[in-house]
Motif scaffolding. Structure first.
Motif, short mmCIF file in Angstrom:
data_model
loop_
_atom_site.label_atom_id
_atom_site.label_comp_id
_atom_site.label_asym_id
_atom_site.label_seq_id
_atom_site.Cartn_x
_atom_site.Cartn_y
_atom_site.Cartn_z
N LEU A 48 0.78 -1.41 0.06
CA LEU A 48 -0.10 0.11 0.67
C LEU A 48 0.57 1.01 -0.25
O LEU A 48 0.62 2.37 -0.62
N ALA A 49 1.84 1.27 0.74
CA ALA A 49 2.44 2.25 1.12
C ALA A 49 3.87 2.79 -0.79
O ALA A 49 3.37 3.38 -1.06
N LEU A 65 2.51 20.21 1.67
CA LEU A 65 2.37 19.67 3.42
C LEU A 65 3.84 18.84 3.85
O LEU A 65 5.13 18.32 3.17
N LYS A 66 4.03 18.94 5.19
CA LYS A 66 5.45 17.48 5.39
C LYS A 66 4.64 16.23 5.40
O LYS A 66 4.11 15.88 5.23
N SER A 67 6.08 15.33 5.21
CA SER A 67 5.68 13.70 5.21
C SER A 67 4.41 13.16 5.48
O SER A 67 3.91 12.94 4.91
N GLY A 68 4.95 13.52 7.17
CA GLY A 68 3.66 12.84 8.09
C GLY A 68 2.57 12.96 7.85
O GLY A 68 1.47 12.20 7.98
N PHE A 73 -3.03 12.62 6.05
CA PHE A 73 -4.07 13.09 4.84
C PHE A 73 -4.09 11.52 4.43
O PHE A 73 -5.88 11.15 3.83
N ILE A 74 -3.39 11.29 3.36
CA ILE A 74 -3.46 9.72 2.81
C ILE A 74 -4.55 9.12 3.67
O ILE A 74 -5.71 8.23 3.13
N VAL A 75 -4.21 8.48 4.58
CA VAL A 75 -4.80 7.43 5.72
C VAL A 75 -6.25 7.92 5.87
O VAL A 75 -7.36 6.91 5.64
N LEU A 76 -6.26 9.01 6.58
CA LEU A 76 -8.11 9.14 6.84
C LEU A 76 -8.67 9.93 5.86
O LEU A 76 -9.63 9.01 5.69
N GLY A 179 0.50 4.49 6.00
CA GLY A 179 1.05 5.60 6.57
C GLY A 179 2.45 6.07 7.15
O GLY A 179 2.48 7.17 6.34
N ILE A 180 2.56 4.85 8.11
CA ILE A 180 4.28 5.04 8.37
C ILE A 180 5.03 5.18 8.01
O ILE A 180 6.23 5.48 7.87
#
Length: 366
Positions: A48-49, A65-68, A73-76, A179-180
């Motif tokens: 997925l990543a 946006l920052k990387s985290g 945002f993508i995960v939510l 996401g991580i």
């Protein structure tokens, strides 16, 4: 006499090699046993990543946006999009199973009389007519004969349904973990290139890492992604039309899509059922056109998402889906095609790297 110390030194060096190799092998086995319960989850998270990472980069550039933050945002957003079809699917499955149990326990169901034309069917016609007629006249006796055979099948079906629920929970967990992974995507990409370089050398390492990344994205988007889109499109039509067991049928659409089988195998019988029960109304015609188009959506989406520089034959995807499902259940159904496609591409990359590997030899057999 001078050769004796040399032999002793050689024996000690060989013994040291064996001890070190044994310790490394033992450590590898222990690490595998510890990590094995999370292997499928982490593979799914990495897939997925890798699939979402180009979108992650575009969000960083366009929104600043920052990387985290971009990964979060993508995960939510993905979770919000998935919650609706997953909820509808779960509700439909629950309602279908509950309605079937209530109907079976009430005894209100009945079997219509057998059609005499069934007797003329080749091979199975007479036996099927006799069984059908017995069910229409004495359903209780028929159920007493059939239930023992259906018990095992029912347990398998219930086990698969439980596996589907577990698979969805695993998918949500893998999405969060992805996401991580995306948040540390730059270092992960560098480490992947380092590992590939260490295995295959400085010249071929970066190419192999790029090939694996392209294959994972192509298969994840062009096979699993398209199958999920078809499931949503077809499932929404089934739910709106009030088709019994819409959730189960949508799940079958997902399975057929991943296995590269035509979704029309599901949509066409459902369309026939709607015309048989409701007639040729405006709603039936609209539903038929929508269902057929949704079932054929892969013909439009596959050229856009599958095969961008990656040529993976469909039998490889089919074998990966079936083998993955047998080996790992619903999780293996998603991971299997991706892993087998990567292995297939790496194998042919290894073949082409041989001297003259890109030249095709034609051998004529008299």
């Amino acid at each position: 006499m001078e050769s004796l110390p040399v032999k002793r030194d050689l024996s000690r060096a060989l013994l040291d090699v064996f001890i070190r190799a044994g310790l490394i092998a033992a450590l590898a086995v222990i690490c595998y046993e510890v990590f094995h319960p999370f292997l499928g989850l982490m593979l799914w998270a990495v897939i997925l990543a890798i699939t979402f990472y180009p979108l992650h980069g575009r969000l960083q550039q366009r929104l600043g946006l920052k990387s985290g933050h971009a990964a979060t945002f993508i995960v939510l957003v993905t979770l919000l999009i998935l919650m609706v079809p997953i909820y509808l699917l779960a509700v439909s499955i629950t309602e279908s199973v509950s309605a079937g149990l209530v109907l079976f326990e009430s005894g209100a169901w009945h079997i219509p009389p057998a059609n005499p034309d069934v007797q003329s069917w080749p091979l199975i016609g007479p036996q099927l007519f006799t069984l059908w007629q017995q069910g229409a006249t004495d359903a209780t006796s028929l159920m007493q004969q059939v239930v023992p055979h259906l018990k095992g099948i029912g347990m398998v079906v219930l086990g698969k349904l439980a596996g589907v629920g577990t698979g969805f929970l695993m998918f949500i967990g893998a999405l969060i973990l992805s996401g991580i992974v995306m948040a540390y995507g730059d270092s992960g990409q560098r480490n992947a290139v380092r590992i590939a370089t260490r295995i295959s050398g400085l010249d071929r390492g970066p190419q192999i890492a790029q090939l694996c990344t392209a294959t994972i994205r192509a298969v994840a988007q062009g096979v699993v992604g398209i199958a999920f889109v078809q499931m949503v499109l077809v499932g929404v039509g089934f739910v709106v039309m009030g088709i019994p067991g819409a959730g189960l049928l949508a799940l079958l659409v997902l399975l057929l899509g991943i296995m590269q089988l035509p979704v029309l195998l599901i949509t066409l019988p459902v369309v026939g059922f709607v015309f048989f029960t409701e007639g040729a109304t405006v709603g039936s015609v609209v539903f038929a056109v929508y269902s057929v188009l949704a079932g054929m959506a892969d013909n439009v989406l596959k050229p856009l998402l599958l095969g961008r520089g990656v040529n993976v034959p469909m039998p490889v995807i089919l074998i990966g889906a079936l083998g993955g499902m047998v080996a790992g259940g619903i999780i293996g159904l998603f991971i299997g095609p991706v892993i087998l496609a990567v292995g297939y591409m790496l194998f042919w990359q290894w073949v082409d790297d041989a001297p003259g590997g890109e030249q095709v030899a034609r051998v004529e057999i008299d």
